[in-house]
Design a protein around this motif. Structure first.
Motif, mmCIF file in Angstrom:
data_model
loop_
_atom_site.group_PDB
_atom_site.id
_atom_site.type_symbol
_atom_site.label_atom_id
_atom_site.label_comp_id
_atom_site.label_asym_id
_atom_site.label_seq_id
_atom_site.Cartn_x
_atom_site.Cartn_y
_atom_site.Cartn_z
ATOM 1 N N VAL A 108 0.971 -12.210 5.104
ATOM 2 C CA VAL A 108 -0.201 -11.802 5.882
ATOM 3 C C VAL A 108 -1.288 -11.287 4.945
ATOM 4 O O VAL A 108 -2.472 -11.608 5.105
ATOM 5 N N ARG A 109 -0.905 -10.511 3.961
ATOM 6 C CA ARG A 109 -1.887 -9.996 3.010
ATOM 7 C C ARG A 109 -2.527 -11.139 2.221
ATOM 8 O O ARG A 109 -3.723 -11.113 1.926
ATOM 9 N N GLY A 110 -1.737 -12.175 1.891
ATOM 10 C CA GLY A 110 -2.291 -13.317 1.175
ATOM 11 C C GLY A 110 -3.302 -14.081 2.009
ATOM 12 O O GLY A 110 -4.275 -14.624 1.478
ATOM 13 N N ASN A 111 -3.091 -14.127 3.321
ATOM 14 C CA ASN A 111 -4.016 -14.851 4.198
ATOM 15 C C ASN A 111 -5.255 -14.047 4.550
ATOM 16 O O ASN A 111 -6.359 -14.590 4.655
ATOM 17 N N LEU A 112 -5.091 -12.732 4.750
ATOM 18 C CA LEU A 112 -6.197 -11.901 5.234
ATOM 19 C C LEU A 112 -6.819 -11.028 4.163
ATOM 20 O O LEU A 112 -7.915 -10.498 4.358
ATOM 21 N N GLY A 113 -6.115 -10.830 3.041
ATOM 22 C CA GLY A 113 -6.686 -10.076 1.949
ATOM 23 C C GLY A 113 -6.671 -8.569 2.160
ATOM 24 O O GLY A 113 -5.793 -8.000 2.803
ATOM 25 N N ARG A 114 -7.693 -7.901 1.635
ATOM 26 C CA ARG A 114 -7.748 -6.448 1.600
ATOM 27 C C ARG A 114 -7.659 -5.783 2.966
ATOM 28 O O ARG A 114 -7.066 -4.688 3.073
ATOM 29 N N PRO A 115 -8.240 -6.333 4.045
ATOM 30 C CA PRO A 115 -8.138 -5.651 5.344
ATOM 31 C C PRO A 115 -6.719 -5.297 5.747
ATOM 32 O O PRO A 115 -6.495 -4.286 6.422
ATOM 33 N N VAL A 116 -5.751 -6.109 5.342
ATOM 34 C CA VAL A 116 -4.353 -5.826 5.696
ATOM 35 C C VAL A 116 -3.890 -4.542 5.023
ATOM 36 O O VAL A 116 -3.306 -3.653 5.665
ATOM 37 N N SER A 117 -4.162 -4.416 3.734
ATOM 38 C CA SER A 117 -3.743 -3.215 3.012
ATOM 39 C C SER A 117 -4.458 -1.978 3.526
ATOM 40 O O SER A 117 -3.843 -0.920 3.713
ATOM 41 N N VAL A 118 -5.756 -2.113 3.773
ATOM 42 C CA VAL A 118 -6.531 -0.975 4.264
ATOM 43 C C VAL A 118 -6.006 -0.516 5.616
ATOM 44 O O VAL A 118 -5.778 0.675 5.855
ATOM 45 N N HIS A 119 -5.804 -1.470 6.517
ATOM 46 C CA HIS A 119 -5.329 -1.128 7.850
ATOM 47 C C HIS A 119 -3.929 -0.526 7.791
ATOM 48 O O HIS A 119 -3.638 0.482 8.449
ATOM 49 N N GLY A 120 -3.040 -1.138 7.006
ATOM 50 C CA GLY A 120 -1.670 -0.635 6.923
ATOM 51 C C GLY A 120 -1.603 0.775 6.366
ATOM 52 O O GLY A 120 -0.920 1.643 6.923
ATOM 53 N N LEU A 121 -2.309 1.011 5.279
ATOM 54 C CA LEU A 121 -2.277 2.346 4.669
ATOM 55 C C LEU A 121 -2.937 3.384 5.571
ATOM 56 O O LEU A 121 -2.441 4.517 5.694
ATOM 57 N N ALA A 122 -4.044 3.011 6.208
ATOM 58 C CA ALA A 122 -4.739 3.966 7.064
ATOM 59 C C ALA A 122 -3.883 4.350 8.266
ATOM 60 O O ALA A 122 -3.774 5.537 8.615
ATOM 61 N N THR A 123 -3.256 3.371 8.892
ATOM 62 C CA THR A 123 -2.429 3.664 10.065
ATOM 63 C C THR A 123 -1.187 4.461 9.687
ATOM 64 O O THR A 123 -0.795 5.399 10.393
ATOM 65 N N ALA A 124 -0.576 4.096 8.567
ATOM 66 C CA ALA A 124 0.580 4.853 8.101
ATOM 67 C C ALA A 124 0.198 6.306 7.808
ATOM 68 O O ALA A 124 0.968 7.236 8.096
ATOM 69 N N ALA A 125 -1.001 6.505 7.252
ATOM 70 C CA ALA A 125 -1.458 7.869 6.969
ATOM 71 C C ALA A 125 -1.655 8.661 8.259
ATOM 72 O O ALA A 125 -1.368 9.864 8.311
ATOM 73 N N VAL A 126 -2.126 7.988 9.306
ATOM 74 C CA VAL A 126 -2.311 8.667 10.592
ATOM 75 C C VAL A 126 -0.958 9.126 11.147
ATOM 76 O O VAL A 126 -0.797 10.283 11.567
ATOM 77 N N PHE A 127 0.031 8.237 11.138
ATOM 78 C CA PHE A 127 1.353 8.614 11.637
ATOM 79 C C PHE A 127 1.966 9.727 10.791
ATOM 80 O O PHE A 127 2.601 10.654 11.316
ATOM 81 N N ALA A 128 1.774 9.638 9.473
ATOM 82 C CA ALA A 128 2.278 10.700 8.601
ATOM 83 C C ALA A 128 1.604 12.027 8.923
ATOM 84 O O ALA A 128 2.243 13.090 8.932
ATOM 85 N N GLY A 129 0.302 11.969 9.243
ATOM 86 C CA GLY A 129 -0.415 13.181 9.621
ATOM 87 C C GLY A 129 0.138 13.808 10.888
ATOM 88 O O GLY A 129 0.204 15.040 11.007
ATOM 89 N N ALA A 130 0.552 12.963 11.827
ATOM 90 C CA ALA A 130 1.143 13.490 13.068
ATOM 91 C C ALA A 130 2.441 14.235 12.775
ATOM 92 O O ALA A 130 2.687 15.321 13.315
ATOM 93 N N LEU A 131 3.283 13.663 11.926
ATOM 94 C CA LEU A 131 4.534 14.325 11.580
ATOM 95 C C LEU A 131 4.285 15.633 10.825
ATOM 96 O O LEU A 131 4.959 16.641 11.067
ATOM 97 N N VAL A 132 3.321 15.617 9.921
ATOM 98 C CA VAL A 132 3.004 16.828 9.168
ATOM 99 C C VAL A 132 2.519 17.929 10.109
ATOM 100 O O VAL A 132 2.931 19.098 9.997
ATOM 101 N N ALA A 133 1.655 17.564 11.043
ATOM 102 C CA ALA A 133 1.143 18.561 11.989
ATOM 103 C C ALA A 133 2.273 19.151 12.825
ATOM 104 O O ALA A 133 2.307 20.365 13.095
ATOM 105 N N PHE A 134 3.235 18.311 13.234
ATOM 106 C CA PHE A 134 4.361 18.813 14.016
ATOM 107 C C PHE A 134 5.217 19.771 13.188
ATOM 108 O O PHE A 134 5.609 20.841 13.656
ATOM 109 N N VAL A 135 5.513 19.384 11.958
ATOM 110 C CA VAL A 135 6.350 20.220 11.101
ATOM 111 C C VAL A 135 5.675 21.562 10.825
ATOM 112 O O VAL A 135 6.308 22.629 10.887
ATOM 113 N N LEU A 136 4.369 21.517 10.540
ATOM 114 C CA LEU A 136 3.658 22.763 10.265
ATOM 115 C C LEU A 136 3.635 23.675 11.484
ATOM 116 O O LEU A 136 3.725 24.903 11.364
ATOM 117 N N SER A 137 3.541 23.086 12.662
ATOM 118 C CA SER A 137 3.586 23.888 13.886
ATOM 119 C C SER A 137 4.969 24.484 14.088
ATOM 120 O O SER A 137 5.110 25.648 14.472
#
Length: 493
Positions: free
Chosen positions: A252-281
């Protein structure tokens, strides 16, 4: 990298085992049919005409006194490497690539029309599957930088062009899609490696030979409007069912290029942020009410990000394995129908005395939830191992892939549970002694009357995860890694 020879390109299994027999076959054919063979090689005429001559020649009940009359079929169908290196009907043959293509095209036509002498329809169908692979590899050779140089002056270089190579690609892909019907072929080839080549190789106007002559890079992008759809089919039907998530990601990254990496990393960071917020609470670093609410909202934004990405590029939805959160949501909602006993612990008079201590999470209620969650997660992972094995994953990759897909499932289950416990279950779940489940995220909390937030999320996550894993059997009997779609809807049945 040393370029592949034609033998290395098409070999399958132990082709060298019959090299001597193939040489003997060629010698016998030259001796018995010299005049006919010379007619098969006219100085003029198209590739189509030469293929017709080869087809007529091989379809005859050839007079072979020294070898088996079916050896030619066995060699071409099942030992193409030996044919590529040992089968020569003319000593002065100067164009081995185009001659091989013509001969294999003829055999493929014979096999698909059940016209091979002395061969049953079943054997012809099996041989056609093998021949489809050989045709694809030969016809795609001019477009590959890793194949020995093919002379542009070879007469077949022009005759066997883009369209014929694309046709061979489609026919080999059709065989791979039903590879389990050909168990002997399946045992000899690497389905994922074959799929990867099909999904990556551009079949366009610029060939590797032309690139070599012009001094350009052989990987210069060519015009292949079908490659993206080919790659999509391979990802959804051949790779993801085998839990080959990383290979799917790279395609998929070979076909679509950088948008795949940007989207994947950004979304993963959002989910990681949710877990961090829960743990800190949970640790008291953030405010209880605001912290848990923020964690749930952030998790929800992760799915918004996935939906937006999939709206622009459907492949982005495939990579997030969305059947798991969809099924997990169904599993979570079943918790709303259960009595409040699973999260409220104040009225359990039958519990051991230890459970009456102020710290109820450290007592039997907490340990029971922990044990049940571990068992549920273990059962879900075991199911994924079995499913991955049944879909063709094996060896060391089997457990790694099952664990990877299971990790995706647990992440989704945690995010879905976080959203559900904060926004959905409070509206539908029953109360315990007048106390609603929503107390878990409020400032005052539930006290000792309910599970703490961490074990409550763990219990909901484990339940949702295992429910999602087993509910996949309702999705048109597709693997849990399949995209969110119904096959019968897509094909109009």
């Amino acid at each position: 990298m040393t370029p592949h020879s034609l033998r290395e390109l098409v070999s399958i299994g132990q082709d060298s085992d019959i090299d001597r027999e193939v040489e003997k076959l060629a010698t016998e054919l030259r001796r018995e049919h010299e005049a006919e063979i010379n007619e098969v090689f006219p100085t003029l005429g198209s590739a189509t005409e030469r293929i017709k001559l080869w087809r007529a020649f091989f379809a005859k009940d050839l007079d072979l006194r020294a070898v088996s009359p079916t050896l030619a079929w066995q060699a071409f169908a099942f030992h193409p490497g030996s044919v590529a290196s040992s089968f020569r009907l003319r000593d002065d043959e100067q164009e081995p690539w185009s001659v091989l293509v013509e001969q294999f095209e003829a055999w493929y036509m014979l096999a698909t029309t059940n016209s091979v002498p002395h061969i049953s329809a079943r054997d012809a169908a099996l041989g056609a599957a093998y021949l489809a692979r050989t045709r694809w590899l030969l016809l795609s050779a001019p477009f590959r930088p890793d194949v020995a140089h093919i002379d542009p002056e070879d007469r077949g270089y022009v005759d066997f062009g883009v369209e014929r190579a694309r046709e061979a690609r489609e026919q080999w892909l059709a065989v791979l899609a039903e590879i389990d019907k050909h168990s002997t072929l399946r045992s000899k080839i690497d389905v994922e490696a074959e799929s990867d080549l099909l999904a990556r190789l551009e079949i366009g106007e610029k060939t590797s030979a032309e690139a070599d002559q012009s001094g350009e890079q052989a990987t210069t992008p060519s015009k292949d409007p079908y490659l993206r759809s080919i790659a999509g089919y391979i990802i959804t039907h051949l790779l993801l069912p085998r839990f080959a998530w990383w290979r799917s990601w790279t395609l998929v990254r070979g076909n679509l290029g950088r948008p795949v990496s940007v989207h994947g990393l950004a979304t993963a960071a959002v989910f990681a942020g949710a877990l961090v917020a829960f743990v800190l609470s949970a640790l008291g670093v953030l405010g209880t009410s605001s912290g848990y609410t923020a964690a749930a909202v952030i998790a929800l934004m992760g799915y918004v990000s996935i939906a937006v990405g999939a709206a622009f590029h459907r492949e982005l939805g495939w990579l997030w394995l969305l059947r798991q959160p969809a099924s997990s949501a169904v599993g979570l909602l079943t918790l709303a129908a259960l009595p409040a006993d699973w999260w409220a612990v104040s009225d359990r008079d039958t519990l051991p005395t230890l459970s009456k201590s102020p710290d109820r999470w450290a007592a039997s209620d907490g340990w029971a939830i922990l044990l049940a969650s571990v068992i549920l997660i273990g059962v879900g992972l075991a199911y994924l191992v079995i499913e991955a094995s049944n879909h063709g994953a094996s060896g060391r990759s089997l457990f790694g892939r099952a664990l990877g897909v299971g990790t995706f499932g647990l992440l989704h289950a945690a995010m879905v549970s976080l959203i559900g416990l904060r926004f959905l279950l409070p509206a539908f779940a029953s109360t315990a002694g007048g106390m609603p489940i929503s107390c878990w995220w409020t400032t005052t909390g539930c006290g000792n009357a309910a599970l703490w937030p961490a074990p409550m999320l763990l219990a909901a996550t484990a339940w949702s995860f295992v429910s999602g894993v087993f509910l996949q059997i309702l999705w048109d009997d597709q693997p849990i890694t399949a995209p969110l779609s119904h096959v019968t809807w897509k094909v109009g049945q």
